[in-house]
Design an enzyme around this catalytic site. Sequence first.
Site, short mmCIF file in Angstrom:
data_model
loop_
_atom_site.label_atom_id
_atom_site.label_comp_id
_atom_site.label_asym_id
_atom_site.label_seq_id
_atom_site.Cartn_x
_atom_site.Cartn_y
_atom_site.Cartn_z
N CYS A 66 -10.70 -58.60 58.90
CA CYS A 66 -11.17 -57.74 59.99
C CYS A 66 -12.26 -58.52 60.72
CB CYS A 66 -11.62 -56.36 59.48
SG CYS A 66 -13.08 -56.37 58.43
C1 RB5 Z 1 -13.68 -53.56 64.54
O1 RB5 Z 1 -14.29 -53.64 65.77
C2 RB5 Z 1 -14.60 -53.99 63.41
O2 RB5 Z 1 -15.53 -53.00 63.17
C3 RB5 Z 1 -13.77 -54.28 62.18
O3 RB5 Z 1 -12.87 -55.30 62.47
C4 RB5 Z 1 -14.53 -54.77 60.96
O4 RB5 Z 1 -15.42 -55.79 61.29
C5 RB5 Z 1 -15.13 -53.75 60.12
O5 RB5 Z 1 -15.76 -54.07 59.10
#
Ligand code: RB5
Length: 146
Positions: A66
């Site tokens: 993420c």
């Molecule tokens: C998405 O914008 C972001 O919050 C997600 O990818 C991640 O970093 C969450 O921990």
Amino acid sequence: MKIGIASDHGGFELKLLLKERLSKLNFTIIDFGNNSYEPDDDYPDYVIPLAQSVAKGEIERGIAVCGSGVGASIAANKVDGVRAALIHDHFAAHQGVEDDNVNILCLGGRVIGSETAMELVTTFLNAKFTYAERHIRRLQKIDSLR
Ligand code: RB5
């Protein structure tokens, strides 16, 4: 080795790159999504199916990306049988497996570069749990919470 990979928008670009590079190394890779770049998608929608597949033993290990790697690790660790860790250094990429039997590596697509990520992924995939009694004992103490 059969592995899985998943990402939201924050990790999408890095996921594509890792997939391409890993397929050249003869890993069988299942992609749990997202299958396209959607700026408003939610990492649990992709990371949880990946984690469930690891827990069922359908795939040996997973990579969850993420933006920061934080959300992915929180989500993956909710699934019984998963030991996910957000790792951005070489030492933890192998020691996390050797000592703690990490089965999902979480990465921050907005945090690390592609070459570092690839090095961490190959280090993680090549590492093996030692099955040392002390490590099993520690993991059992964590498992006893369930
Ligand atoms: C998405 O914008 C972001 O919050 C997600 O990818 C991640 O970093 C969450 O921990």
